[in-house]
Design an enzyme around this catalytic site. Sequence first.
Site, PDB file in Angstrom:
ATOM      1  N   GLN A  11      44.462  33.607  82.213  1.00  0.00           N
ATOM      2  CA  GLN A  11      43.017  34.223  82.611  1.00  0.00           C
ATOM      3  C   GLN A  11      42.057  33.281  81.947  1.00  0.00           C
ATOM      4  O   GLN A  11      40.759  32.879  82.737  1.00  0.00           O
ATOM      5  CB  GLN A  11      42.418  34.706  80.918  1.00  0.00           C
TER       6      GLN A  11
ATOM      7  N   HIS B 104      47.193  33.686  91.156  1.00  0.00           N
ATOM      8  CA  HIS B 104      46.413  33.999  91.602  1.00  0.00           C
ATOM      9  C   HIS B 104      45.371  34.145  90.939  1.00  0.00           C
ATOM     10  O   HIS B 104      44.006  34.781  91.387  1.00  0.00           O
ATOM     11  CB  HIS B 104      46.641  35.863  92.179  1.00  0.00           C
TER      12      HIS B 104
ATOM     13  N   THR C 119      66.322  30.431  94.791  1.00  0.00           N
ATOM     14  CA  THR C 119      65.700  29.155  95.871  1.00  0.00           C
ATOM     15  C   THR C 119      64.193  28.839  95.181  1.00  0.00           C
ATOM     16  O   THR C 119      62.751  30.439  95.119  1.00  0.00           O
ATOM     17  CB  THR C 119      65.716  30.127  97.109  1.00  0.00           C
TER      18      THR C 119
ATOM     19  N   CYS D 298      47.481  45.866  85.343  1.00  0.00           N
ATOM     20  CA  CYS D 298      48.375  45.535  85.408  1.00  0.00           C
ATOM     21  C   CYS D 298      48.588  47.154  84.560  1.00  0.00           C
ATOM     22  O   CYS D 298      49.653  47.802  84.576  1.00  0.00           O
ATOM     23  CB  CYS D 298      49.409  44.652  84.634  1.00  0.00           C
TER      24      CYS D 298
ATOM     25  N   ASN E  95      42.721  39.227  78.866  1.00  0.00           N
ATOM     26  CA  ASN E  95      42.041  39.397  79.596  1.00  0.00           C
ATOM     27  C   ASN E  95      41.095  40.684  80.225  1.00  0.00           C
ATOM     28  O   ASN E  95      40.299  41.075  80.622  1.00  0.00           O
ATOM     29  CB  ASN E  95      43.109  39.889  81.029  1.00  0.00           C
TER      30      ASN E  95
ATOM     31  N   GLY F 141      52.786  35.123  86.186  1.00  0.00           N
ATOM     32  CA  GLY F 141      52.504  35.104  84.374  1.00  0.00           C
ATOM     33  C   GLY F 141      53.378  36.019  83.740  1.00  0.00           C
ATOM     34  O   GLY F 141      54.005  35.816  82.536  1.00  0.00           O
ATOM     35  N   SER F 142      53.603  37.768  84.395  1.00  0.00           N
ATOM     36  CA  SER F 142      54.515  37.815  83.966  1.00  0.00           C
ATOM     37  C   SER F 142      56.052  37.529  83.710  1.00  0.00           C
ATOM     38  O   SER F 142      56.363  38.072  82.418  1.00  0.00           O
ATOM     39  CB  SER F 142      54.918  39.558  84.225  1.00  0.00           C
TER      40      SER F 142
END
Length: 387
Positions: free
Chosen positions: A185, A207, A243, A332, A157, A73-74
């Site tokens: 979220q 995740h 990659t 975070c 969030n 997400g970041s």
Amino acid sequence: MQDNYIYLDNAATTPLDPAVLAAMSPYFTERFYNASSRYAPAIANSRDLEAARGIVADLLKARPAEIIFTSGGSEGDNLALKGVLEGWELLGHPERNHLITTPVEHHANLYTARRLAEKGYRVTFLPVDGAGRVNPADVAAAITPQTALISVMLANNEIGTVQPVAEIGKIARAHGVPFHTDAVQAAGQLPLDVEALNIDLLTLAAHKFYGPKGVGLLYVRRGTPLAAQTLGGAQERNRRAGTENLPGIIGMVAAYKLATERLEYDRARFEALRDHMISGVREALPEAMLTGAEPPDRLPGHASFCFRNVEGETILLGLEERGILCSSGSACAAGSTEPSHVLTAIGLSEELAHTAVRFTLGRSTTMQEIDYVLQVLPEVISALRAG
């Protein structure tokens, strides 16, 4: 350390679904080949990569070429904001240098917006109401001919409030302004359809919906200006070098497919658990303050409160001693002594913001666990106030 915790911090992360792990496993071992290499086993992996891209694009009602795989997400938020504003410059429109966003965004968005402001871009932070909701009329009023991007998260969030994204998207489209939403979220709890939501860019992180950590995606509607931020190889159609994390991508797509298939079932369960949690806290602790919007205008699996005259962090410790894991806000921001930027933006004092506790529910959460929390929480708070 006990291993039978009641886990109520699913907004921070969710456990990997066993079916997702099974889908990923071959790409760690016998199918380890780099999907960008040009021999037969690697080309087979490349085909699997593109098949995965097609599956998730179809689930989002997007085109495969509009999906960029990221590290989460970041990165997706950074790429959306920096990429679009710089993209206008590359197209010969440096005058499109205005970003519209909100003060309740995730730090990945908020800090990126601040950095862009430091670099000379013009940034407007729209006001929010006491539930953290943006007024679409304020969005319309803030748009100028120089506006390059609007970015408003789909669901918060920390306080669970769901924003009127589809309405904002209509306004953005009417003015010819690209519109980004951080849907990290919301995934797995709300339906995501880029056409119905009227969005041009959308961020996801695996995740949060029972997929692996370290992988996500950014949807970018065809024709949206976007300058690559990670330079190197030609992966992701030259929009994001590196990659490909094939095991992670396979896992994310498997997780999102599963989340989409069981969305209505999970949503109904979460709403029942959430509503029981909210009503139970209000009954046992009448002075508790629900932060964010009232149901149904909040995430199905989200209940967050402020408990006056007791530090949220001490409540967390008391609950952990009794086998309950939750949080005081964004994972975070854990360890920060600063009050939540979200809670202060909705008008709470710094003192009250420090009393926040967030409970976020998941697939393993049971009504019996919620009842146990409702039994223990008043005891913890009463003991802390007495101490």
